[in-house]
Motif scaffolding. Structure first.
Motif, mmCIF file in Angstrom:
data_model
loop_
_atom_site.group_PDB
_atom_site.id
_atom_site.type_symbol
_atom_site.label_atom_id
_atom_site.label_comp_id
_atom_site.label_asym_id
_atom_site.label_seq_id
_atom_site.Cartn_x
_atom_site.Cartn_y
_atom_site.Cartn_z
ATOM 1 N N ILE A 1 0.845 -1.185 0.000
ATOM 2 C CA ILE A 1 0.000 0.000 0.000
ATOM 3 C C ILE A 1 0.886 1.243 0.000
ATOM 4 O O ILE A 1 1.736 1.391 0.878
ATOM 5 N N LEU A 2 0.683 2.109 -0.976
ATOM 6 C CA LEU A 2 1.388 3.385 -1.045
ATOM 7 C C LEU A 2 0.423 4.478 -0.617
ATOM 8 O O LEU A 2 -0.603 4.709 -1.256
ATOM 9 N N SER A 3 0.745 5.157 0.499
ATOM 10 C CA SER A 3 -0.228 6.083 1.089
ATOM 11 C C SER A 3 0.424 6.872 2.214
ATOM 12 O O SER A 3 1.509 6.534 2.686
ATOM 13 N N THR A 4 -0.267 7.920 2.662
ATOM 14 C CA THR A 4 0.022 8.443 3.994
ATOM 15 C C THR A 4 -0.464 7.424 5.006
ATOM 16 O O THR A 4 -1.239 6.521 4.680
ATOM 17 N N PHE A 5 -0.008 7.562 6.262
ATOM 18 C CA PHE A 5 -0.320 6.530 7.245
ATOM 19 C C PHE A 5 -0.298 7.138 8.642
ATOM 20 O O PHE A 5 0.415 8.123 8.882
ATOM 21 N N GLY B 1 -2.402 16.251 -4.596
ATOM 22 C CA GLY B 1 -1.583 16.841 -3.559
ATOM 23 C C GLY B 1 -0.970 15.838 -2.604
ATOM 24 O O GLY B 1 -0.169 16.207 -1.745
ATOM 25 N N LEU B 2 -1.335 14.565 -2.728
ATOM 26 C CA LEU B 2 -0.774 13.552 -1.835
ATOM 27 C C LEU B 2 0.695 13.293 -2.153
ATOM 28 O O LEU B 2 1.495 13.009 -1.263
ATOM 29 N N TYR B 3 1.051 13.410 -3.419
ATOM 30 C CA TYR B 3 2.424 13.163 -3.860
ATOM 31 C C TYR B 3 3.038 14.465 -4.379
ATOM 32 O O TYR B 3 2.348 15.475 -4.491
ATOM 33 N N GLY B 4 4.297 14.430 -4.693
ATOM 34 C CA GLY B 4 4.981 15.613 -5.162
ATOM 35 C C GLY B 4 4.569 16.002 -6.574
ATOM 36 O O GLY B 4 3.911 15.245 -7.291
ATOM 37 N N GLY B 5 4.988 17.207 -6.977
ATOM 38 C CA GLY B 5 4.678 17.682 -8.312
ATOM 39 C C GLY B 5 3.322 18.363 -8.383
ATOM 40 O O GLY B 5 2.523 18.310 -7.448
ATOM 41 N N HIS B 6 3.073 18.992 -9.512
ATOM 42 C CA HIS B 6 1.816 19.709 -9.728
ATOM 43 C C HIS B 6 0.660 18.715 -9.715
ATOM 44 O O HIS B 6 0.620 17.771 -10.508
ATOM 45 N N ASP B 7 -0.272 18.895 -8.777
ATOM 46 C CA ASP B 7 -1.417 17.988 -8.609
ATOM 47 C C ASP B 7 -0.973 16.553 -8.348
ATOM 48 O O ASP B 7 -1.678 15.599 -8.693
#
Length: 404
Positions: A33-37, A110-116
């Protein structure tokens, strides 16, 4: 301009809903799982932790690649991080995800880097195992770049999960996403399913308890609920409206407690001042469950007309509580069978009328609670995790995962 209709044929989206938790039948599938936690305070972090726990409860295993510098959750292996300044010798994110049977990517702008959050596309390009993208937000009017990022994430995925039929329709008609990739799996509930009617207090014990909870910030619409409660000053016994939750950390960092302070001023200057209270007490799951089940009615007065998922809504229904909500898409869909009443956004008079109907009509309240209890079992996280496992089984049957 209406979105053009697209071909409606479907393979994954026709998977039959599970009637309960999917048992793994001796096959312990592994998920990345790739996510905030947790302890990051966000809906997606909570979602990912609950999904991981559901997978583990069903006999599977989970490795998490976290976004940001957050410590691990008990019983779940946080095996990697996208935070380059906090790797602490952990394996590279792609190594972690590609060592599992199926990768689950939580998608939110916004969860990951870069524009949107565009940097997620580079990460996904390196994943070789079957990949599921969970689309938490499907906007009706995205910017060109938001459209591009979500379409490309879906293109790179083997399957795309949304949590409502509204989101599936929007994603497959307003975006260039193949309907054959999209499957609806509901949001799970943190609160245990309520399978029996609540023991109601006697009529003299207290007035009816109305509850709104969750992290506070503009857009929650709580000001309209306060105004609605002021219109109910003639009820006897008086209702008690509890607004539970701390200010959202991002709101706190940007504008401090201004939203909460505005709500307090609004309550104290209205006829509802004596029966509106604020509670920012931290609650673990057990105490939150007790709070929700103590309510006679849950109110979700959100301003958004675009919200396709709400964990608070699911928790309220799973706890067997009647709901009055504004007409955001998830509420319209989940409450249509009778577990709640839906009213327009920013309309305190409509909110007041709906709340009055529930609090003064015991038969209506009982029927709403009964329908909520009927829906509850399919909203448990073990049931929801079982649906993800069934989807994973389907993907793995189509191709063998490639090991790097």
């Amino acid at each position: 301009t209406p979105c053009p209709s697209r071909r409606r044929s479907s393979v994954l989206s026709s998977l039959a809903p599970a009637s309960g938790p999917t048992q793994l039948g001796g096959v312990a599938r592994s998920f990345g799982i790739l996510s905030t936690f947790p302890p990051t305070e966000s809906g997606i972090a909570t979602f990912s932790a609950a999904l991981a726990a559901g997978v583990i409860a069903n006999g599977g295993t989970v490795d998490v690649v976290r976004c940001g510098a957050t410590p691990p959750l008990e019983d779940v292996s946080v095996a990697g991080t996208l935070a380059t300044d906090d790797s602490r010798g952990l394996p590279a994110p792609l190594d972690v995800l590609n060592a599992t049977d199926v990768a689950i990517i939580q998608h939110e702008y916004g969860l990951y880097g870069g524009h949107d959050g565009a940097e997620i596309l580079d990460t996904m390009a390196g994943i070789v195992v079957p990949t599921i993208v969970v689309a938490h937000t499907v906007l009706s009017t995205p910017t060109p770049n938001q459209r591009y990022v979500l379409e490309q994430a879906c293109e790179r995925a083997d399957a795309v999960v949304v949590m409502t039929e509204t989101a599936r329709t929007r994603l497959t008609t307003c975006f260039e996403v193949a309907r054959s990739k999209v499957v609806v799996i509901p949001h799970g509930a943190a609160t245990p399913p309520a399978l029996a009617p609540r023991a109601e207090p006697g009529p003299t014990e207290r007035g009816p308890r109305v509850l709104t909870w969750g992290l506070l910030g503009p857009g929650k619409g709580i000001e309209w609920a306060i105004d609605a409660m002021a219109d109910l000053a003639d009820l006897r016994p008086l209702p008690h409206y509890i607004i539970a939750g701390a200010t959202h950390p991002k709101v706190l960092a940007h504008s401090g407690q201004s939203y909460r302070q505005m709500l307090v001023r609004r309550a104290t200057s209205s006829a509802a001042t004596a029966y509106v209270s604020f509670d920012d007490t931290y609650r673990d799951l057990a105490s939150l469950t007790d709070l929700i089940r103590s309510a006679d009615l849950v109110v979700l007065p959100y301003d958004s007309t675009d919200q396709v998922t709400s964990g608070v809504l699911v928790d309220a229904v799973a706890a067997g509580r009647p709901v009055v909500s504004t007409a955001f898409p998830h509420a319209v869909e989940l409450l249509e069978s009778g577990a709640g009443l839906v009213v327009p956004q920013r309309d305190s008079a409509a909110l007041a009328a709906a709340i009055r109907s529930v609090l003064t009509n015991p038969d209506l309240a009982a029927s709403m609670a009964a329908e909520a209890r009927r829906l509850a079992p399919d909203l448990s996280w073990t049931a929801v995790a079982g649906r993800y496992d069934e989807l994973a089984r389907h993907l793995l049957a189509g191709r063998q995962p490639v090991r790097p």
